[in-house]
Enzyme design. Structure first.
Site, short mmCIF file in Angstrom:
data_model
loop_
_atom_site.label_atom_id
_atom_site.label_comp_id
_atom_site.label_asym_id
_atom_site.label_seq_id
_atom_site.Cartn_x
_atom_site.Cartn_y
_atom_site.Cartn_z
N GLU A 123 0.84 -1.20 0.00
CA GLU A 123 0.00 0.00 0.00
C GLU A 123 0.88 1.26 0.00
O GLU A 123 0.58 2.23 -0.68
CB GLU A 123 -0.93 -0.02 1.21
CG GLU A 123 -2.02 1.03 1.21
CD GLU A 123 -3.14 0.75 0.22
OE1 GLU A 123 -3.11 -0.27 -0.49
OE2 GLU A 123 -4.07 1.59 0.13
N THR A 165 -12.85 4.43 -13.82
CA THR A 165 -11.80 4.15 -12.84
C THR A 165 -12.04 2.82 -12.13
O THR A 165 -11.15 2.28 -11.49
CB THR A 165 -11.68 5.31 -11.83
OG1 THR A 165 -10.51 5.12 -11.04
CG2 THR A 165 -12.89 5.41 -10.93
#
Ligand code: NAG
Ligand code: NAG
Ligand code: NAG
Ligand code: NAG
Ligand code: NAG
Ligand code: NAG
Length: 823
Positions: free
Chosen positions: A392, A522
């Site tokens: 992340e 997206t």
């Protein structure tokens, strides 16, 4: 080849349809596949790719079946414990979970278009029928859902999915076309509109920027303030894309008007540097987060500026993209990744790169900036080598936990050892199977056809099967350093990760062979608008909802008022309003690598009459620079299990003629920032006639705005950035003695002249060895130079004076930059 803006967009669209390749550079009877006769595991023949595609299809079917068996009718399935993952009803403050999970069968919705791209009519029909069965008793309304959810997440996952599925259902050209019955009752669109009507009141704020959350039954009533008064740039700007599409499909332009107003307003929050702050209070317009970059909180602002420009033929959106991209190139672009900086000062804000920013290379492909795309994508490839995941957050500049000084034990001559914990290398250590890396890999493969990208797909497919697949789906990783798993399968695993992998291998997919300008949302929902649809909207659009008319008028009056009283005191405190004068907008210079790159393949084939080889593998001479430079952040030395060095792939696709690594550089690089008055004007690039020499001249005709250079110190005996040994001849090109500044002609300066500088990056453009930079020097004064903005470069230039010498080369403290000239 020169493009104006419009034809650039046109070319971008053609990327997707492969038309660019076909019509410009190939005979029509040539196939688009890489021809390869030898049948080895990495030969990428049509049959082999088809087998891989079918393996992905099996994984997709398995994931959907798992959800249907163990998760439905709740939002998600827990892939390890085989039970539903539900909203946290007990704790409304658990926004991490509740933002996405509205007890709305989210996975079911988000799966629709993955089924559609696979052309699986039967499953598409049964899924759509299931939605019909659930919602027809409620007249296709979400009104019984007393849940507070996030506007952005619900828009991209559910609204986007419904619109895309609707487009598939009404298009007779598509395999999953649903025929006349659906045309009579297009309930996917009805549901989409109902959902949008329930989300839109989030925009009824003082500023017109949306609240982050809303309740589908009760609106904004009763939601705690601390869940409402901060929203990020991506969250506030992005719904524009799906909502505008909804307007095109329904005729009701309120969705477009309201969300577009918010989009434009986010663009208006940009600082003098053209950078967009990451978060704002939608109620009072206070800017709450000044950091900016291309990752979390801001990513899809850029994505939808460009994608909106293409889908809606909207030049103003294109210019927003273009200007914001120019600012990012100046202030955030680095050799291998983009950094997070402060939007007001451009100072480096963090020492990490986030996982979400892996989408960026894909967006660069859409813009035709392939050269930079391939390099930025490489970092994520290296991360996959190292972790078989994308952390992340990954720290390129980790902070050591402990420093062991050998001075104390008297053993060593003052050398220290630094200990880096996993936490310092991956400050956020999870990987929920996010799609962005495979998404960019797909875009790069579609535009380059370099087998390098197929090989990455093979590796990811293998990892999905062996590492991520569990009893009831695909489980993300909670902690990359320990391998601990997450008992969660986010909806984007089916909607995006698996979809892009499927499409990577599916050469003959209908969306690769259409002339429609298909754009992925997206959330990877494919959407398009035909000429007919655009004309229909042009003629039939209406805006007659009085609540929203009044709201828009009120917001615009407030803008005018603030514009009148804004004497600069509001800077960085409140939204700043700019009157967007068309003339202020700058035109993008032609960096278009699309045609050049395509030509490359043709030349290779003709020249060698051999099978093409992987350009990334063979001609990127600094292929392993990343893990060498950031050694500390690649503790497992990814080099030795690198995807690109897989023996069968390497032996087949590298060419000994070109494959060689360059030497590791031993010189220092620093960053320079020039600040001129007026707004930034990007440089233009002119190629010399003899293209083989790769000699370009980059012109800065207008000395306006900020300019950012990376400069290396050329000292004979060292190795430069391009891996070349620096010989004494490097000094010959520079005029060391004849300076404009009389202080530089003193004897001690002449004696000390044993080095020169060379620019290696100019405003984010990576310079090739023989490139020359020409700056309009009319405004250059010694006072205009500032030291490097980032602490990341160790060398401080401090008080060096700016000047020029007899050869008109720019000088720093009397030392010339031997490839930067003034005119
Ligand atoms: C959540 O959804 C399920 C399935 O649709 C339904 O049975 C249940 O009542 C819902 N829960 C709440 C609290 O609304
Ligand atoms: C659905 O619409 C019909 C006709 O307008 C109405 O009679 C019915 O009560 C509605 N049902 C629900 C559940 O709202
Ligand atoms: C919605 O749910 C909240 C609790 O989450 C409850 O207090 C409220 O009464 C509900 N409203 C309606 C209209 O059902
Ligand atoms: C708004 O305009 C549309 C299209 O002309 C029409 O069908 C609708 O009834 C109008 N609504 C109102 C409230 O005037
Ligand atoms: C590159 O172009 C410049 C400017 O035209 C020229 O002076 C120079 O000789 C060229 N260099 C090479 C290596 O071709
Ligand atoms: C340099 O900039 C000035 C100011 O904008 C402009 O008038 C001049 O034409 C430019 N010169 C060149 C050679 O581009």
């Amino acid at each position: 080849m020169i493009f104006n803006n419009i034809s650039l967009i046109w070319c971008i669209i053609l990327y997707f349809t492969n038309f660019c390749q076909l019509s410009f550079f190939f005979n029509s009877n040539e196939t688009l596949n890489i021809p390869h006769k030898i049948n080895k595991p990495y030969s990428f023949t049509n049959d082999e790719l088809l087998r891989k595609r079918n393996e992905v299809k099996e994984l997709i079917d398995f994931a959907i079946d798992s959800y249907m068996d163990y998760g439905f009718p709740f939002d998600e399935v827990r892939p390890i414990s085989c039970v539903p993952n539900t909203r946290n009803w007990d704790d409304p403050n658990d926004i991490n979970k509740n933002d996405v999970l509205g007890n709305l069968t989210v996975t079911l919705f988000d799966t629709l278009t993955t089924v559609a791209i696979m052309g699986d009519l039967q499953r598409f029909k049964s899924t759509v029928k299931l939605i019909d069965d659930i919602y027809s008793p409620y007249n296709y309304s979400f009104e019984t859902h007393n849940v507070t959810i996030q506007v952005f997440e619900t828009t991209i996952r559910i609204l986007g999915s419904l619109l895309s599925a609707h487009l598939y259902a009404i298009d007779p050209q598509k395999k999953v076309y649903l025929g006349k019955d659906y045309d009579k009752n297009p309930f996917l669109l009805v549901l989409a509109q109902n959902l949008a009507d329930r989300l839109l009141p989030a925009y009824l704020t003082e500023t017109g920027l949306p609240y982050p959350r809303i309740n589908l039954m009760t609106g904004i009533v009763g939601i705690p303030e601390d869940h409402m008064l901060e929203n990020n740039a991506a969250g506030m700007a992005s719904p524009m894309f799906e909502f505008t599409l909804l307007s095109y499909l329904t005729g009701d332009s309120k969705y477009e008007m309201i969300t577009r107003y918010a989009f434009d307003k986010i663009w208006e929050t940009r600082t003098q540097l053209g950078l967009i702050p990451s978060s704002v209070n939608p109620q009072d317009g206070n800017i709450l987060g000044l950091m900016t970059g291309i990752g979390a909180s801001i990513d899809s602002f850029y994505e939808y500026a460009l994608k909106g420009a293409i889908l809606f033929d909207d030049n103003k959106l294109y210019q927003t993209w273009d200007q914001s991209y120019n600012s990012l190139k100046l202030f955030c672009r680095n050799d291998w990744f983009y950094t997070n900086v402060m939007s007001n000062t451009a100072q480096l804000a963090t020492g990490w790169v986030d996982s979400l920013s892996a989408f960026w290379p894909g967006l660069q492909v859409l813009d035709g900036d392939l050269e930079d795309s391939m390099r930025k994508h490489l970092l994520f490839n290296k991360l996959w080598n190292e972790f078989q995941a994308i952390p992340e957050r990954w720290a390129f500049n980790p902070i050591p936990e402990n420093i062991i000084s050998h001075e104390e034990d008297g053993e060593n001559n003052g050398e220290n050892e630094y200990l880096y914990s996993w936490k310092s290398i991956i400050p956020l250590e999870w990987y929920p199977l996010r799609p962005e890396f495979i998404e960019s890999t797909y875009y790069l493969y579609r535009s380059t056809r370099d087998p390098f990208y197929l090989n990455i797909g093979y590796q990811i497919l293998n990892d999905l099967k062996t590492k991520y697949k569990t009893k009831c789906g695909f489980a993300g990783i909670q902690d990359i350093s320990t391998g601990e798993r997450q008992d969660r399968m986010e909806t984007f695993v089916i909607s995006e990760t698996l979809k892009y992998l499927y499409l990577l291998f599916d050469e003959s997919n209908e969306i690769h062979n259409t002339r429609d300008n298909i754009i992925f949302s997206t959330e990877a929902h494919p959407v398009w608008l035909t000429v007919k649809m655009k004309q229909w909207y042009g003629k039939n659009r209406f805006f007659n909802d009085t609540i929203y008319i009044h709201h828009l008028n009120r917001c615009q009056r407030a803008d005018n008022y603030i514009r009148q009283i804004d004497d600069g005191q509001f800077e960085n405190q409140y939204l700043r309003f700019r009157v967007n004068n068309e003339n202020d907008l700058v035109k993008r210079p032609n960096f278009g690598s699309c045609p050049n790159y395509m030509k490359y393949w043709k030349v290779r084939r003709e020249e060698t009459n051999l099978l093409p080889y992987s350009q990334m593998l063979s001609e990127t001479r600094d292929l392993f620079e990343i893990e060498t430079r950031y050694q500390v952040s690649f503790p497992k030395t990814g080099k030795y299990n690198a995807i690109e060095l897989n023996p069968s792939f390497y032996n087949q696709w590298s060419t000994p003629k070109y494959s060689q690594s360059q030497k590791k550089s031993t010189i220092e690089v620093f960053e320079l920032m020039f600040s001129f008055s007026n707004d930034y004007v990007p440089p233009t690039i002119e190629l010399e006639k003899d293209e083989k020499k790769n000699n370009r001249t980059i012109y800065f005709h207008q000395p306006y705005g900020n300019k950012n250079f990376h400069v290396e110190k050329i000292i004979p005996g060292k190795i430069d950035t391009y891996g070349k040994d620096i010989g004494i001849e490097y000094l010959f090109g520079a005029d060391l003695y004849n300076h404009a500044d009389p202080r530089c002609n003193r004897e001690e300066n002449q004696r000390g002249a044993s080095m020169v500088y060379r620019a290696i990056i100019a405003d984010g453009i990576r310079l090739q060895e023989n490139d020359i930079v020409v700056i309009n020097g009319t405004e250059i004064k010694p006072s205009l130079i500032k030291p490097a903005s980032s602490s990341f470069f160790k060398f401080e230039i401090g008080s060096l004076d700016l000047g020029y010498n007899g050869a008109n080369q720019l000088t720093l403290g009397c030392i010339p930059l031997n490839n930067v000239y003034l005119i």
